[in-house]
Write a protein that holds these residues in place. Structure first.
Motif, mmCIF file in Angstrom:
data_model
loop_
_atom_site.group_PDB
_atom_site.id
_atom_site.type_symbol
_atom_site.label_atom_id
_atom_site.label_comp_id
_atom_site.label_asym_id
_atom_site.label_seq_id
_atom_site.Cartn_x
_atom_site.Cartn_y
_atom_site.Cartn_z
ATOM 1 N N VAL A 90 -24.011 35.837 -73.943
ATOM 2 C CA VAL A 90 -24.742 37.079 -74.179
ATOM 3 C C VAL A 90 -26.247 36.823 -74.153
ATOM 4 N N ARG A 132 -17.127 42.776 -75.849
ATOM 5 C CA ARG A 132 -17.986 43.018 -74.673
ATOM 6 C C ARG A 132 -18.446 44.485 -74.658
ATOM 7 N N VAL A 171 -23.918 40.584 -70.595
ATOM 8 C CA VAL A 171 -22.782 39.808 -71.100
ATOM 9 C C VAL A 171 -22.031 39.244 -69.902
#
Ligand SMILES: Nc1ncnc2c1ncn2[C@@H]1O[C@H](COP(=O)(O)OP(=O)(O)OP(=O)(O)O)[C@@H](O)[C@H]1O
Length: 309
Positions: A254, A234, A244
């Protein structure tokens, strides 16, 4: 062929159709999509000269509907499904229609066979099921062998067999070189029937595109990623145009990066991936995404759900 130019219809303060321009070409089924109240029926009524545009214009096969000497030979229309309550038989109903428009008797037999009503042609229309009524409506629309067909929600209320039948019939009619314009509020149905789409919301044009492009455009750019190092990934993926979302334990959704880019970033940083899957939006999602802001009467449950989210 249908050509609408800056077509606009106001009812008092209300704009039902707003500056709509589009072309319905011969040889393809063109789907006319939009949520309830988007202005589809009003547009179709204006095409057929049943409603007068406030401004703008629309022609069928090069002329306004009223400008055709024999409109039934130019345009066949099926407007909203409603049972025809009449004591006439299907055959006589079509015969009467043919007689008033100079269409020979033989054509009545042809269209009866074409829509599969031969067995019930001598029965009273009053006793017809919705599906049989639709077939009769389509037979009436086809009577003049028109180059252009306009059908408003033809599959509403039909059983799966009836839906399949209409779908195939429309494709066949387009393959014969006719312009076929068919409205629906169901994206999934249109995806199976139409090749081209005109999408409207609140009377305005939202998309004029092939079905394939429509789906690709709406589903672009979301990738599901599953990793035992999701938190680290992330951070690595973060960027100005990237979003995200954590959708489950160790699973990210995403937007803003392709699956190739995500795979490269993970590989370069030694992050293990269990899954890397570009997401194909469902057709219904694609439709809602495009028209979401344009739904006039959103269901209350949905509004509550959104504001709670
Ligand atoms: N005769 C009329 N007078 C006033 N408003 C109207 C009239 N006809 C339609 N409208 C309004 O114009 C808008 C478009 O209606 P229209 O029936 O064309 O939409 P639609 O896309 O065909 O929807 P549906 O799928 O529900 O039939 C709606 O807000 C409707 O309430």
């Amino acid at each position: 062929m249908i050509e609408a130019k800056a077509l606009t219809k106001r009812y008092g303060d209300k704009i039902a159709v707003n500056d709509l321009s589009f072309t319905v070409k011969p040889g393809v089924v063109t789907g006319f999509l939009g949520p309830n109240g988007a202005g589809k029926s009003t547009t179709m009524r204006m095409i057929l000269g049943l409603d007068r545009p406030t401004s703008g214009s629309v022609t069928v096969n090069g002329r306004p509907y009223a400008g055709h000497a024999a409109p039934l030979h130019e345009v066949g229309a099926l407007l909203e499904a409603k049972a025809i309550h009449t004591g006439r038989t299907a055959y006589n109903h079509l015969l009467a229609l043919a007689a008033t428009t100079g269409i020979p008797r033989g054509r009545v037999d042809e269209v009866i066979d074409l829509v599969g009503l031969r067995d019930v042609a001598r029965k009273r229309v009053g006793g017809f099921s919705l599906g049989m009524g639709q077939r009769l409506g389509i037979a009436s629309a086809l009577l003049g062998d028109p180059r252009t067909l306009i059908l408003d929600e033809p599959v509403n209320g039909l059983d799966p067999e009836g839906i399949l039948w209409i779908r195939n019939l429309l494709k066949d009619l387009a393959a014969e070189g006719r312009a076929v314009f068919v409205s629906s509020h169901l994206m999934s149905e249109m995806a199976l029937t139409a090749e081209h789409l005109i999408v409207i919301g609140r009377g305005k044009l939202i998309a004029d595109t092939s079905v394939t492009e429509f789906i690709e455009r709406a589903s672009a750019g979301r990738v599901k990623v599953r990793s035992p190092q999701a938190a680290r990934l992330r951070d690595l993926l973060a960027g100005p145009d990237v979003t995200v979302a954590d959708i489950a334990e160790g699973t990210l959704l995403v937007s803003g990066l392709t699956s190739d880019q995500i795979g490269m970033i993970a590989g370069d940083n030694g992050v293990t991936l269990f899954e890397l899957a570009p997401q194909q939006a469902s057709l219904e999602e694609a439709f809602m995404e495009l028209t979401g802001e344009s739904v006039e009467y959103r269901a209350p449950a949905r509004t509550a759900e959104r504001s709670a989210a």
